[in-house]
Design an enzyme around this catalytic site. Structure first.
Site, PDB file in Angstrom:
ATOM      1  CE  LYS A 267      -5.914  -0.399   1.659  1.00 44.36           C
ATOM      2  NZ  LYS A 267      -6.533  -1.031   2.821  1.00 44.36           N
TER       3      LYS A 267
ATOM      4  CD  GLU B  75      -2.796   1.265   2.440  1.00 47.69           C
ATOM      5  OE1 GLU B  75      -2.715   0.380   3.316  1.00 47.69           O
ATOM      6  OE2 GLU B  75      -3.612   2.191   2.484  1.00 47.69           O
TER       7      GLU B  75
HETATM    8  P1  13P Z   1      -9.297   4.037   4.021  1.00 44.86           P
HETATM    9  O1  13P Z   1     -10.132   3.220   3.061  1.00 44.86           O
HETATM   10  O2  13P Z   1     -10.085   4.639   5.134  1.00 44.86           O
HETATM   11  O3  13P Z   1      -8.399   4.984   3.314  1.00 44.86           O
HETATM   12  O4  13P Z   1      -8.326   3.016   4.735  1.00 44.86           O
HETATM   13  C1  13P Z   1      -7.664   2.096   3.970  1.00 44.86           C
HETATM   14  C2  13P Z   1      -6.526   1.596   4.732  1.00 44.86           C
HETATM   15  O5  13P Z   1      -6.459   0.444   5.046  1.00 44.86           O
HETATM   16  C3  13P Z   1      -5.448   2.522   5.094  1.00 44.86           C
HETATM   17  O6  13P Z   1      -4.299   1.803   5.405  1.00 44.86           O
END
Ligand code: 13P
Length: 376
Positions: free
Chosen positions: A230, A188
């Site tokens: 992600k 991510e």
């Molecule tokens: P949000 O969808 O609230 O952005 O959170 C996603 C997430 O896992 C952040 O690490």
């Protein structure tokens, strides 16, 4: 079967990773991120006057994991270290509830974004020390995937190349350690929406970040078939002023002219442009071997996040090599949290709201989400 760039992980792990990654994006389901750290969860509770205690956090997570029907739309949930060890009030571990429902448990393993030395306004995500042992324990507990979030802020003179590279390197080292332990890494790199930057600036930073991340993932011999990306959607900053931009966009055979004229980021008419530019950026930077891309919601309003995901799938699904999915926290949980308010009497209604958002996002994966679904 030999896979190009095959990393030195065991055949057994390789098959497990490929199978888990496929399952996480199969059947138009997506991920529910319920892995807020204690400080983040407490902040969200404080806004609603919910007590910021271990028990309140446990009760909230119990409300989520016991939502009946959740597994129709959710393939995996991301837990936090506190939550993965917690139990329902009758003593049943959350992990058992999830696996019995056919939901794959995942775990957030980074220890948070800290100030990057000598780089004011920038962060580096930590958590590599001792990670190999922690991953072993989580695998033994039943987790089959993990998450690590890097944050890239946009501002004057930032992000710097050094911040992007340091975060990409950490993400890649985390991902390789996960695969060694049999856990699918959710990678991510989040380009934040905070600030007044334009959609075009977000596109540039997102593309540069993703390019750097994949260089590092390859360098650390991460099996691309056994991971999930992600990313953020490509969006203007929260405080971006109306602006004008025109851009040519090409995906496969289709050509699009993207025009942004005097529009605020959250307006209805921006949805097509956001979808086109987001998909174009991913098309340019994410290798076809990656099975799935699961967006974070990043503070977007829940219905807007569903709408944007829907438009991307509606327009491009058949031309894309990877599944376009979701891994939302706020855009699935927030409406339920606001209904729950920490009260047992609100559990059923909160679960309905959670289920509703999960279903809307599954519909968005099919390109079948419509405003009618939101009519009460
Ligand atoms: P949000 O969808 O609230 O952005 O959170 C996603 C997430 O896992 C952040 O690490």
């Amino acid at each position: 079967m030999k896979i190009f760039g095959e990393p030195p992980i065991t055949d057994m792990n390789m098959q497990l990773l490929i199978d888990t990654a496929k399952k996480l994006v199969a059947d138009h389901k997506g991920l529910l991120a319920m892995d807020e750290s204690n400080p983040t969860c407490n902040k969200r509770f404080a806004k609603l006057d919910i007590p910021q205690t271990v028990e309140a956090r446990r009760a909230y997570r119990e409300m989520i994991v016991t939502t009946s029907g959740l597994s129709e739309s959710i393939s995996g949930v991301i837990l936090y270290d506190e939550t993965i060890r917690q139990k329902k009030s009758d003593g049943t571990p959350f992990l058992k509830i999830l696996t019995d429902a056919g939901i794959i448990p995942g775990i957030k393993v980074d220890t948070g974004a800290k100030d990057l030395a000598a780089h004011p306004g920038e962060k580096i995500t930590e958590g590599l020390d001792g990670l190999r042992d922690r991953l072993k324990e989580y695998f033994q507990m039943g987790a089959r995937f993990a998450k690590w979030r890097a944050v890239i802020a946009i501002g004057e003179g930032i992000p710097t190349r050094s911040c992007i590279e340091a975060n990409a390197h950490a993400l890649a080292r985390y991902a390789a350690l996960c695969q060694e332990a049999g856990l699918v890494p959710i990678v991510e790199p989040e380009v934040l929406m905070d600030g007044g930057h334009t959609l075009e600036r977000c596109r540039q930073v997102t593309e540069e970040t993703l390019r750097t991340v994949f260089v590092q993932l390859n360098c650390q011999r991460v099996l691309l078939e056994g991971m999930i990306l992600k990313p953020n959607m490509v969006l203007p900053g929260f405080t971006c002023l109306p602006h004008q931009e025109v851009e040519e966009s090409a995906i496969g055979e289709q050509q699009f002219q993207v025009r942004l004229t005097d529009r605020r980021p959250d307006e209805e008419q921006d949805i097509d442009e956001v979808a086109n530019i987001t998909v174009k950026s991913l098309w340019r930077t994410v290798p076809a071997a990656v099975p799935g891309i699961a967006f974070l919601s990043g503070g977007q309003e829940a219905e807007l996040a569903s709408t944007r995901l829907n438009v991307m799938n509606l327009r491009f699904k058949s031309q894309l090599p990877w599944a376009l999915s979701f891994s939302f926290a706020r855009a699935i949980q927030q409406p339920a949290l606001e209904i729950w308010q920490g009260k047992e009497s609100n559990v059923k209604a909160a679960q309905q709201a959670l289920l509703h958002r999960a279903r809307c996002n599954r519909a968005a994966r099919r390109g079948e989400y419509t405003a009618v679904m939101e009519k009460k």
